[in-house]
Scaffold this active site. Structure first.
Site, mmCIF file in Angstrom:
data_model
loop_
_atom_site.group_PDB
_atom_site.id
_atom_site.type_symbol
_atom_site.label_atom_id
_atom_site.label_comp_id
_atom_site.label_asym_id
_atom_site.label_seq_id
_atom_site.Cartn_x
_atom_site.Cartn_y
_atom_site.Cartn_z
ATOM 1 N N ASP A 76 -28.471 31.999 -5.114
ATOM 2 C CA ASP A 76 -29.014 30.773 -4.633
ATOM 3 C C ASP A 76 -30.461 30.527 -5.354
ATOM 4 O O ASP A 76 -31.455 31.098 -4.687
ATOM 5 C CB ASP A 76 -28.909 30.593 -3.058
ATOM 6 C CG ASP A 76 -29.392 29.251 -2.860
ATOM 7 O OD1 ASP A 76 -29.735 28.320 -3.601
ATOM 8 O OD2 ASP A 76 -29.293 28.689 -1.552
ATOM 9 N N LYS A 133 -33.755 21.186 -6.396
ATOM 10 C CA LYS A 133 -35.121 21.072 -6.496
ATOM 11 C C LYS A 133 -35.884 20.844 -8.185
ATOM 12 O O LYS A 133 -35.831 19.813 -8.360
ATOM 13 C CB LYS A 133 -35.762 22.477 -6.060
ATOM 14 C CG LYS A 133 -35.381 22.405 -4.397
ATOM 15 C CD LYS A 133 -36.123 23.190 -3.569
ATOM 16 C CE LYS A 133 -35.843 23.038 -2.046
ATOM 17 N NZ LYS A 133 -35.298 24.005 -1.340
ATOM 18 N N TYR A 140 -31.761 30.787 3.516
ATOM 19 C CA TYR A 140 -31.208 29.479 3.861
ATOM 20 C C TYR A 140 -30.283 28.816 2.563
ATOM 21 O O TYR A 140 -30.879 28.941 1.413
ATOM 22 C CB TYR A 140 -32.190 28.549 3.927
ATOM 23 C CG TYR A 140 -31.952 26.970 4.317
ATOM 24 C CD1 TYR A 140 -31.129 26.610 5.216
ATOM 25 C CD2 TYR A 140 -32.305 25.879 3.078
ATOM 26 C CE1 TYR A 140 -30.868 25.644 5.681
ATOM 27 C CE2 TYR A 140 -31.881 24.498 3.438
ATOM 28 C CZ TYR A 140 -31.178 24.308 4.730
ATOM 29 O OH TYR A 140 -30.870 22.886 4.974
HETATM 30 C C1 LIG Z 1 -33.921 23.836 -0.340
HETATM 31 C C2 LIG Z 1 -33.075 24.901 -0.525
HETATM 32 C C3 LIG Z 1 -31.287 24.691 -0.290
HETATM 33 C C4 LIG Z 1 -31.034 23.286 0.070
HETATM 34 O O1 LIG Z 1 -31.241 22.131 -0.694
HETATM 35 P P1 LIG Z 1 -31.378 20.735 -0.271
HETATM 36 O O2 LIG Z 1 -31.425 19.891 -1.785
HETATM 37 O O3 LIG Z 1 -32.389 20.684 0.804
HETATM 38 O O4 LIG Z 1 -30.074 20.545 0.276
HETATM 39 C C5 LIG Z 1 -30.647 25.400 -0.712
HETATM 40 N N1 LIG Z 1 -30.738 26.625 -0.883
HETATM 41 C C6 LIG Z 1 -32.380 27.186 -0.923
HETATM 42 C C7 LIG Z 1 -32.502 28.500 -1.418
HETATM 43 C C8 LIG Z 1 -33.283 26.317 -0.725
HETATM 44 O O5 LIG Z 1 -34.445 26.712 -1.066
#
Ligand SMILES: *Cc1c(COP(=O)(O)O)cnc(C)c1O
Length: 428
Positions: A238, A266, A144
């Site tokens: 990511d 995060k 994701y």
């Molecule tokens: C949480 C997450 C996102 C998206 O971040 P948001 O702040 O929810 O938009 C993208 N990539 C990874 C790997 C994530 O865990």
């Protein structure tokens, strides 16, 4: 469990907010039941609107590595708020957080702050496309990268849980530039490069966390690095979830692979809305106003968010926190594994540091297909049995759970004891 207040709040929310929530997984759709409304959090605990107390393993989905209401973060936010909440002009705080990140991650020479992980990934992809003058992006199924159009192609998380890997509203033409390969599959990645000439970048979660936790198999990240280099494409890690989570330097330090660009979020926001993307200066220099790749944000680099992030990273830096998280992880894994074999339950724990998932399948989970073999009904029963016993887990089989530094030895023991009873309930 009496959830009268949560139920009333959920009904009120559903009248004015679609589905009653502002992010789909919160609605408990894949485990059923009433989604809990949270009144407050402290350390390893959250308290719901009906006054129940839980040991929390969601941790706002990753940011809260010190647990809830970590005093240094709260103090930093209070201090910043008194000075003014936003200026739309630069502050020294942005430099401090940027320097902490640049210092922690050698591959990141420059960094741009945004407001979410979604924005970070979306912007990094635009930059990669502009830099390489190519259009195609390779991603892995089950990973994701936020909900930008081009990434809502076999995404994990909410999309996976809801069984709509592709969302209506994503133009076919946009999705057509996204090539999807299985996670942990170097051969498929190589084939993608053989088949398409104009690949701008490979974006990957260096530890997958959005189909449940899936560690990279030896050689996978290295193959991604070699292939992108060989074909003149960029490698984007990511690390929105893994950054400052699986080690201070993120997964790139843990596995010793240097990406060209890194997405963050995060933990770097201390629980406030923050994202960032950074990497090689020669690439980052293409961003406006240094270069011509447009990217902007009214609240980007917000002083409250920067202050929270600085307080959190300072507390993480140079201490034994990752050893402590690993010890907690080892204790939890050992306790759960012992319980699973005692009970003969067809489940296995996947764990990288303080990220973990209990997959209800006997077979190793290495990609989306193997993750999907999990018995989601068993997970739902387990989730509710744990909730009844005061343990709050992700309300989906396909999400990572997080241990924080606030989780004590006693918390872990209580969790394992609850799991012993809950696994019987799940098997029933
Ligand atoms: C949480 C997450 C996102 C998206 O971040 P948001 O702040 O929810 O938009 C993208 N990539 C990874 C790997 C994530 O865990």
């Amino acid at each position: 469990m009496n959830v009268k207040r949560s139920q009333a709040l959920y009904e009120a929310a559903s009248r004015v907010i679609p589905g009653g929530v502002n992010s789909p997984v919160r609605a408990f759709r894949s485990v059923g039941g009433t989604p809990l409304f949270i009144a407050r959090g402290e350390g390893s605990r959250i308290f719901d609107a009906d006054g129940h107390e839980f040991i929390d393993y969601v941790g706002s989905w990753g940011p809260l590595i010190f647990g809830h209401a970590f005093p240094p973060v709260v103090a930093a936010i209070e201090r910043a708020a008194r000075m003014g909440t936003s200026f739309g002009a630069s502050t020294a705080l942005e430099i401090e957080l940027a320097e902490l990140i640049v210092e922690a991650m050698p591959s990141v020479e420059q960094v741009r702050f945004v407001n979410s992980g979604t924005e970070a990934c979306m912007s990094a992809l635009r930059l990669a496309r502009a830099f390489t003058r190519r259009d195609k992006i390779v991603k892995c199924s089950g990973c994701y990268h936020g909900h930008a159009d081009s990434m809502l192609v076999s995404a994990g998380s909410g999309a996976l849980t809801l069984g709509v890997p592709d969302s209506p509203g994503v133009p076919a033409a946009v999705a057509a530039d996204t090539i999807v390969v299985p996670y942990n599959h170097p051969i498929a990645l190589e084939k993608a490069f053989d088949d398409a000439e104009d690949i701008a970048a490979v974006i990957v979660e260096p530890v997958a966390g959005n189909m449940g936790v899936v560690a990279p198999l030896p050689g996978f990240l290295g193959a991604a690095r070699d292939l992108t280099t060989r074909h003149g494409a960029l490698l984007i890690f990511d690390e929105v979830m893994t950054g400052f989570r699986v080690g201070y330097g993120g997964a790139q330090a843990r596995y010793d692979i240097q990406p060209d660009l890194t997405c963050l979020g995060k933990i770097i926001g201390g629980g406030l809305p923050v994202g960032a993307f950074g990497g090689r200066a020669d690439i980052m220099q293409h961003l406006a106003p240094a270069g011509d790749v447009y990217q902007a944000g009214t609240l980007s680099g917000n002083p409250l968010a920067m202050s929270a992030g600085i307080a959190q990273l300072r507390a993480l830096k140079g201490s034994d926190v990752y050893d402590r998280l690993e010890s907690s992880g080892v204790a939890l894994e050992a306790g759960l594994t012992r319980t699973l074999s005692e009970r003969g339950v067809a489940a296995r724990i996947a764990r990288v540091g303080s990220m973990w998932t209990l997959f209800f399948t006997r077979d190793p989970v290495v990609d989306l297909d193997s993750a999907k073999l999990s018995d989601t009904a068993a997970y739902a029963r387990f989730f509710h049995a744990m909730l009844e016993r005061g343990i709050y887990l992700p309300p989906s089989q396909f999400e990572a759970a997080f241990i924080s530094l606030a989780h004590s030895k006693a918390d872990i023991e209580q969790t394992v004891a609850a799991a012993r009873e809950s696994l019987d309930a799940a098997a029933a």
